[in-house]
Scaffold this motif. Sequence first.
Motif, mmCIF file in Angstrom:
data_model
loop_
_atom_site.group_PDB
_atom_site.id
_atom_site.type_symbol
_atom_site.label_atom_id
_atom_site.label_comp_id
_atom_site.label_asym_id
_atom_site.label_seq_id
_atom_site.Cartn_x
_atom_site.Cartn_y
_atom_site.Cartn_z
ATOM 1 N N THR A 151 -5.482 7.942 6.066
ATOM 2 C CA THR A 151 -4.321 7.335 5.412
ATOM 3 C C THR A 151 -3.653 6.329 6.333
ATOM 4 N N GLN A 152 -3.531 6.670 7.613
ATOM 5 C CA GLN A 152 -2.940 5.745 8.594
ATOM 6 C C GLN A 152 -3.685 4.421 8.580
ATOM 7 N N LYS A 153 -5.019 4.492 8.618
ATOM 8 C CA LYS A 153 -5.840 3.271 8.654
ATOM 9 C C LYS A 153 -5.621 2.435 7.402
ATOM 10 N N LYS A 154 -5.622 3.103 6.246
ATOM 11 C CA LYS A 154 -5.433 2.383 4.979
ATOM 12 C C LYS A 154 -4.070 1.708 4.930
ATOM 13 N N ILE A 155 -3.040 2.433 5.314
ATOM 14 C CA ILE A 155 -1.683 1.889 5.264
ATOM 15 C C ILE A 155 -1.561 0.713 6.217
ATOM 16 N N ARG A 156 -2.042 0.874 7.428
ATOM 17 C CA ARG A 156 -1.877 -0.184 8.430
ATOM 18 C C ARG A 156 -2.741 -1.396 8.127
ATOM 19 N N ASN A 180 0.787 -1.219 0.000
ATOM 20 C CA ASN A 180 0.000 0.000 0.000
ATOM 21 C C ASN A 180 0.827 1.281 0.000
ATOM 22 N N VAL A 181 2.150 1.177 0.103
ATOM 23 C CA VAL A 181 3.004 2.364 0.171
ATOM 24 C C VAL A 181 4.157 2.209 -0.813
ATOM 25 N N GLU A 182 4.425 3.285 -1.534
ATOM 26 C CA GLU A 182 5.587 3.322 -2.410
ATOM 27 C C GLU A 182 6.484 4.468 -1.959
ATOM 28 N N VAL A 183 7.750 4.168 -1.678
ATOM 29 C CA VAL A 183 8.712 5.188 -1.254
ATOM 30 C C VAL A 183 9.494 5.627 -2.487
ATOM 31 N N ILE A 184 9.423 6.916 -2.795
ATOM 32 C CA ILE A 184 10.176 7.491 -3.906
ATOM 33 C C ILE A 184 11.313 8.301 -3.292
ATOM 34 N N THR A 185 12.545 7.971 -3.659
ATOM 35 C CA THR A 185 13.699 8.595 -3.011
ATOM 36 C C THR A 185 14.437 9.564 -3.932
ATOM 37 N N PHE A 186 15.062 10.540 -3.300
ATOM 38 C CA PHE A 186 15.865 11.542 -3.988
ATOM 39 C C PHE A 186 17.130 11.781 -3.176
ATOM 40 N N ALA A 187 18.240 12.061 -3.860
ATOM 41 C CA ALA A 187 19.524 12.229 -3.185
ATOM 42 C C ALA A 187 19.713 13.605 -2.551
ATOM 43 N N ASP A 188 18.837 14.543 -2.881
ATOM 44 C CA ASP A 188 18.929 15.867 -2.244
ATOM 45 C C ASP A 188 17.581 16.574 -2.329
ATOM 46 N N TYR A 241 10.685 17.334 -8.365
ATOM 47 C CA TYR A 241 9.649 16.316 -8.556
ATOM 48 C C TYR A 241 8.306 16.833 -8.044
ATOM 49 N N LEU A 242 8.298 17.385 -6.836
ATOM 50 C CA LEU A 242 7.057 17.848 -6.222
ATOM 51 C C LEU A 242 6.443 19.024 -6.987
ATOM 52 N N ARG A 243 7.288 19.921 -7.466
ATOM 53 C CA ARG A 243 6.788 21.069 -8.240
ATOM 54 C C ARG A 243 6.144 20.621 -9.546
ATOM 55 N N ASN A 244 6.639 19.519 -10.095
ATOM 56 C CA ASN A 244 6.158 19.057 -11.399
ATOM 57 C C ASN A 244 4.935 18.153 -11.319
ATOM 58 N N LEU A 245 4.482 17.823 -10.135
ATOM 59 C CA LEU A 245 3.254 17.032 -10.026
ATOM 60 C C LEU A 245 2.076 17.897 -10.464
ATOM 61 N N THR A 246 1.169 17.304 -11.203
ATOM 62 C CA THR A 246 0.002 18.045 -11.680
ATOM 63 C C THR A 246 -1.221 17.669 -10.848
ATOM 64 N N GLU A 247 -2.323 18.310 -11.173
ATOM 65 C CA GLU A 247 -3.585 18.013 -10.484
ATOM 66 C C GLU A 247 -3.967 16.543 -10.644
ATOM 67 N N ALA A 248 -3.574 15.944 -11.760
ATOM 68 C CA ALA A 248 -3.924 14.551 -12.040
ATOM 69 C C ALA A 248 -3.058 13.559 -11.262
ATOM 70 N N ASP A 249 -1.912 14.021 -10.769
ATOM 71 C CA ASP A 249 -1.000 13.136 -10.044
ATOM 72 C C ASP A 249 -1.419 13.010 -8.582
ATOM 73 N N LEU A 250 -1.119 11.864 -8.037
ATOM 74 C CA LEU A 250 -1.385 11.613 -6.629
ATOM 75 C C LEU A 250 -0.350 12.356 -5.788
ATOM 76 N N LEU A 251 -0.815 13.207 -4.875
ATOM 77 C CA LEU A 251 0.124 13.892 -3.982
ATOM 78 C C LEU A 251 0.658 12.881 -2.979
ATOM 79 N N PRO A 252 1.888 13.078 -2.521
ATOM 80 C CA PRO A 252 2.403 12.162 -1.509
ATOM 81 C C PRO A 252 1.591 12.281 -0.218
ATOM 82 N N CYS A 253 1.535 11.187 0.531
ATOM 83 C CA CYS A 253 0.843 11.230 1.824
ATOM 84 C C CYS A 253 1.814 11.690 2.910
ATOM 85 N N LEU A 254 3.118 11.690 2.579
ATOM 86 C CA LEU A 254 4.145 12.058 3.549
ATOM 87 C C LEU A 254 5.418 12.434 2.800
ATOM 88 N N ILE A 255 6.115 13.448 3.314
ATOM 89 C CA ILE A 255 7.418 13.847 2.779
ATOM 90 C C ILE A 255 8.410 13.797 3.929
#
Length: 150
Positions: free
Chosen positions: A141-146, A36-44, A51-65
Amino acid sequence: MTMTKYTTSKHIVVYADDDPDDVELVQEAFEQFASNVEVITFADGSRALSYLRNLTEADLLPCLIILDVNMPVLNGKETLLRLRQLHKYDNVPVVLFTTSSMPVDRQFATHNNAGFVTKPLGFEQMEMITHSFIDHCSEETQKKIRRMGS
């Protein structure tokens, strides 16, 4: 990590850290929630912000940064300040993840509406910290993830 857009029904966690060992530790800790969770990593922070600036309305916003405080190019604190200027992320929880236990760093996080988690010494602690990360997410989100992770 490539800048590919994700079309997934999984909850996205964005994690910026330049230490490969810490990245691996966090990815392993989230494996229990992999269905249920995908971790997307960045080196800085700069790459994460791009990445975050380029997300559009159609993209899923992260649940956590999650932001490491000490990174090259753009550190976690600077990244947090710039992120706070992007209003589409006003309701996305951010956690500063650091080896620091300095009160001034914790105060900075609190002042900028972010969580503050000190990096663990080993994997056993990391599993507990992963639950702490998830605690920063919305209750729904907590409930869904757990639910999916158990």
